[in-house]
Design an enzyme around this catalytic site. Structure first.
Site, PDB file in Angstrom:
ATOM      1  N   GLY A  35      10.291   9.357 -28.211  1.00 32.14           N
ATOM      2  CA  GLY A  35       9.077   9.586 -27.424  1.00 32.14           C
ATOM      3  C   GLY A  35       8.071   8.473 -27.672  1.00 32.14           C
ATOM      4  NE  ARG A  79      12.923  12.522 -26.274  1.00 31.08           N
ATOM      5  CZ  ARG A  79      12.074  12.419 -27.296  1.00 31.08           C
ATOM      6  NH1 ARG A  79      12.470  11.954 -28.458  1.00 31.08           N
ATOM      7  NH2 ARG A  79      10.813  12.790 -27.147  1.00 31.08           N
ATOM      8  CG  ASP A 115      12.652  13.158 -36.862  1.00 24.56           C
ATOM      9  OD1 ASP A 115      12.700  12.950 -35.630  1.00 24.56           O
ATOM     10  OD2 ASP A 115      12.630  14.289 -37.376  1.00 24.56           O
ATOM     11  CB  THR A 173       6.277  10.257 -33.543  1.00 23.99           C
ATOM     12  OG1 THR A 173       6.125  11.595 -33.032  1.00 23.99           O
ATOM     13  CG2 THR A 173       6.194  10.337 -35.056  1.00 23.99           C
ATOM     14  CG  ASP A 176       5.841  15.017 -32.531  1.00 25.94           C
ATOM     15  OD1 ASP A 176       5.019  15.376 -31.658  1.00 25.94           O
ATOM     16  OD2 ASP A 176       7.041  14.807 -32.277  1.00 25.94           O
ATOM     17  CG  ASP A 205       7.728  14.680 -36.635  1.00 29.53           C
ATOM     18  OD1 ASP A 205       7.496  13.467 -36.518  1.00 29.53           O
ATOM     19  OD2 ASP A 205       8.528  15.284 -35.905  1.00 29.53           O
ATOM     20  NE  ARG A 211      10.209  16.145 -32.797  1.00 28.57           N
ATOM     21  CZ  ARG A 211      11.234  15.691 -33.505  1.00 28.57           C
ATOM     22  NH1 ARG A 211      12.451  15.896 -33.072  1.00 28.57           N
ATOM     23  NH2 ARG A 211      11.029  15.026 -34.606  1.00 28.57           N
TER      24      ARG A 211
HETATM   25  O1  F6P Z   1       8.118  13.581 -30.311  1.00 29.83           O
HETATM   26  C1  F6P Z   1       7.100  13.456 -29.378  1.00 29.83           C
HETATM   27  C2  F6P Z   1       7.133  14.571 -28.379  1.00 29.83           C
HETATM   28  O2  F6P Z   1       6.095  14.380 -27.447  1.00 29.83           O
HETATM   29  C3  F6P Z   1       7.062  15.985 -28.958  1.00 29.83           C
HETATM   30  O3  F6P Z   1       5.751  16.334 -29.305  1.00 29.83           O
HETATM   31  C4  F6P Z   1       7.662  16.795 -27.847  1.00 29.83           C
HETATM   32  O4  F6P Z   1       8.243  17.971 -28.342  1.00 29.83           O
HETATM   33  C5  F6P Z   1       8.708  15.886 -27.287  1.00 29.83           C
HETATM   34  O5  F6P Z   1       8.361  14.571 -27.673  1.00 29.83           O
HETATM   35  C6  F6P Z   1       8.863  15.940 -25.789  1.00 29.83           C
HETATM   36  O6  F6P Z   1       9.946  15.165 -25.448  1.00 29.83           O
HETATM   37  P1  F6P Z   1      10.224  14.625 -23.970  1.00 29.83           P
HETATM   38  O7  F6P Z   1       9.183  13.593 -23.646  1.00 29.83           O
HETATM   39  O8  F6P Z   1      11.592  14.037 -24.078  1.00 29.83           O
HETATM   40  O9  F6P Z   1      10.118  15.792 -23.057  1.00 29.83           O
END
Ligand code: F6P
Length: 319
Positions: A11, A72, A103, A125, A127, A129, A171
């Site tokens: 992300g 991803r 991560d 990120t 998050d 995390d 997350r």
């Molecule tokens: O890791 C960053 C994040 O924005 C999280 O907070 C969220 O759960 C996820 O990515 C959303 O992923 P995507 O953009 O693939 O929907």
């Protein structure tokens, strides 16, 4: 080291561009050539690699997102895919790679390192995390975005005597929710690290409403519960209109705040310094206001992130 690569993965997060810029400029100042890998590990596999010059990162420090693109790419788990990625890097004579991401991205960097290809990880990120760092690049910008949303929701829910549920990203990490809750003065905070009991929450809100409370903000981390359903239940129980707002991807965009720009700049330059010292397989962090680095494998496998119990307690004390 003569040539290094840099990629952003997972992300996107505000400040990733500032980090790439810092890697490029710091490396060039040491006469190291830099190659940008476009679209994360997917682009690495597809050989989307281009040399970055000084001007390629001009006007980037203030831009949200990542100009290198991100993706991803779960297939990177497969060894044959990674072997092709290493082949592509070697074709360009790139000797080491800086990976900016969360991560999942660290896991990719760890696997490349285990295959003998040196990587340095930078925590990017929203998050917050990632193990081995107090803050990740992008967290503070997202926090300000969430705060701004909470302020706006407070205006309207106090005008209408409503309860407002705000679903916040993170997350499975409650940092963004807890910090936004303190900064935005939320009345209730629900995070993944603490068991969520819906009945207890509804009871507390009802008790507050009975004692005269006319509006409230509930800050809640994504994946905890279905917020629209929760809103209906709270409304039925308390008699106060209740609305849920899912902030979603608005939290990932926007110009990075000063903290993220500076953190990203420091970490990017530090990654280059580490590579010059012959380090590989490290991840960069900031702990107690100092730049630090840890073994990337150790960080992923053996360094649990301590939960911020004091911050959580403060959300309750001040509510
Ligand atoms: O890791 C960053 C994040 O924005 C999280 O907070 C969220 O759960 C996820 O990515 C959303 O992923 P995507 O953009 O693939 O929907």
């Amino acid at each position: 080291v003569q040539k290094i690569g840099v990629l952003t993965s997972g992300g996107d997060a505000p400040g990733m561009n500032a980090a790439v810029r810092a890697v490029v400029r710091a490396a060039l100042s040491k006469n190291i050539e830099v190659f940008g890998v476009y679209d994360g590990y997917l682009g690495l596999y597809n050989n989307k690699i281009k040399q970055l010059k000084r001007h390629d990162v001009s006007d980037m420090i203030n831009r949200g997102g990542t100009f290198l693109g991100s993706a991803r790419f779960p297939e990177f788990k497969e060894e044959s895919i990674r072997a092709k990625a290493i082949e592509n890097l070697k074709e360009h004579e790139i000797e080491a790679l800086v990976v900016i991401g969360g991560d999942g991205s660290y896991m990719g960097a760890k696997k490349l390192t285990e295959m003998g290809y040196p990587c340095i990880g930078l925590p990017g990120t929203i998050d917050n995390d990632i193990a081995g760092t107090d803050y990740t690049i992008g967290f503070h910008t997202a926090l300000n975005t969430v705060l701004d949303a909470i302020d706006r929701l407070r205006d309207t829910c106090s005008s209408h005597n409503r309860i407002s549920i705000v679903e916040i990203m993170g997350r499975y990490c409650g940092d963004l929710t807890m910090m936004a809750s303190i900064g935005g003065g939320a009345e209730f905070t629900v995070i993944p690290e603490k068991e969520f009991n819906q009945d207890d929450l509804i009871q507390s809100i009802s008790a507050d409403v009975k004692s005269g409370k006319k509006h409230a903000i509930i800050a809640i981390t994504e994946h905890t519960t279905k917020v629209n359903k929760l809103a209906k239940k709270i409304e039925a129980e308390t008699g106060l209109e209740t609305r849920a707002t899912i902030l979603g991807h608005t939290q990932r965009g926007g110009a990075p705040v000063a903290f993220d720009r500076i953190l990203a700049s420091q970490m990017g330059a530090f990654a280059v310094e580490l590579l010059l010292q012959g380090e590989g397989g490290r991840c960069v962090g900031v702990q107690s206001n100092k730049l630090v680095h840890h073994d990337i494998i150790d960080a992923i496998e053996n360094m649990p992130r301590p939960f911020k119990e004091d911050i959580y307690n403060l959300t309750r004390i001040l509510a």
